[in-house]
Scaffold this motif. Structure first.
Motif, PDB file in Angstrom:
ATOM      1  N   VAL A 178      -2.470  -5.463  -6.732  1.00 56.92           N
ATOM      2  CA  VAL A 178      -2.912  -5.436  -5.544  1.00 56.92           C
ATOM      3  C   VAL A 178      -4.243  -6.377  -5.081  1.00 56.92           C
ATOM      4  N   GLU A 208      -4.067   5.703  -0.484  1.00 57.56           N
ATOM      5  CA  GLU A 208      -3.220   4.364  -0.323  1.00 57.56           C
ATOM      6  C   GLU A 208      -2.308   4.596   0.845  1.00 57.56           C
ATOM      7  N   GLU A 213     -11.424   0.674  -7.227  1.00 54.57           N
ATOM      8  CA  GLU A 213     -10.171   1.279  -7.706  1.00 54.57           C
ATOM      9  C   GLU A 213      -9.880   0.691  -9.145  1.00 54.57           C
ATOM     10  N   GLU A 220      -3.246  -2.136  -9.962  1.00 56.62           N
ATOM     11  CA  GLU A 220      -4.502  -2.357  -9.089  1.00 56.62           C
ATOM     12  C   GLU A 220      -4.843  -3.900  -9.003  1.00 56.62           C
ATOM     13  N   GLU A 279       0.801  -1.184   0.108  1.00 57.76           N
ATOM     14  CA  GLU A 279       0.087  -0.061   0.127  1.00 57.76           C
ATOM     15  C   GLU A 279       0.936   1.290   0.116  1.00 57.76           C
ATOM     16  N   GLN A 283     -10.949  -2.746  -3.795  1.00 57.82           N
ATOM     17  CA  GLN A 283     -10.380  -2.820  -5.181  1.00 57.82           C
ATOM     18  C   GLN A 283     -11.189  -2.886  -6.107  1.00 57.82           C
TER      19      GLN A 283
HETATM   20 FE1  FEO Z   1      -4.708   0.277  -1.774  1.00 52.73          FE
HETATM   21 FE2  FEO Z   1      -4.856   0.924  -4.760  1.00 52.73          FE
HETATM   22  O1  FEO Z   1      -4.880  -0.283  -3.519  1.00 52.73           O
END
Ligand code: FEO
Length: 170
Positions: free
Chosen positions: A97, A50, A130, A94, A17, A127
């Motif tokens: 992540v 983030e 995002e 992303e 992050e 997520q």
């Molecule tokens: Fe915290 Fe953009 O993932």
């Protein structure tokens, strides 16, 4: 007491992050350099979010009587060539992540840690948002990004984004 394997993946997620924040700040600087200050503001706000994501993980580990282990944050890349390429990199990052968050969820299941499984659901939903945000900008850049007037308007629109503090407890 926090399960050790779960604690390890949570600590690793903190690093990802904060790396994400660095990456968005590098992108923000690039956008400022090419005069797209709205794009720059958007990515700078994302960097703040983030940091929030990392801090929420950190607070959760402490709340569970675990041990926070902070590791070195890598330098972000700086090879940016145009707004579309940057947002494609954002989507790619992303997705990475998202996979990492899914692994935290799997580990929580494997170790029967229902508290962490519940906690990490907030990140699973985050997520989805995002990835969708990045995809939306990519779609519009593909549609009209080469046209300067449209890029000007998109820059103004992205510049209207406001920072909102995120918490999984809300
Ligand atoms: Fe915290 Fe953009 O993932």
């Amino acid at each position: 007491m926090l399960n050790e394997k779960v604690q390890d993946v949570l600590n690793s997620q903190i690093n990802k992050e904060f790396y994400s924040a660095y990456l968005y700040l590098a992108m923000s600087a690039y956008f400022d350099e090419i005069g797209l200050h709205g794009f720059s503001d958007w990515t700078k706000i994302q960097a703040k979010e983030e940091v929030d994501h990392g801090m929420i993980l950190l607070d959760y580990i402490i709340e569970r009587d675990g041990e926070v282990k902070l590791s070195q944050i890598d330098s972000p890349e700086r090879n940016f060539s145009n707004p579309l390429q940057v947002f494609e990199k954002i989507l790619e990052h992303e997705k990475y992540v998202t996979e990492s968050i899914n692994c935290v969820a799997h580990m929580s299941d494997d170790e029967c840690d229902l508290a962490t499984r519940h906690f990490i659901n907030w990140y699973v939903a985050e997520q989805v948002e995002e990835e969708a945000n990045a995809r939306d900008v990519i779609d519009r850049l593909k549609m009209f990004g080469a046209e300067k007037t449209s890029l000007y308007h998109l820059d103004k629109e992205l510049g209207d984004r406001e920072y909102v503090y995120h918490s999984y407890k809300e």
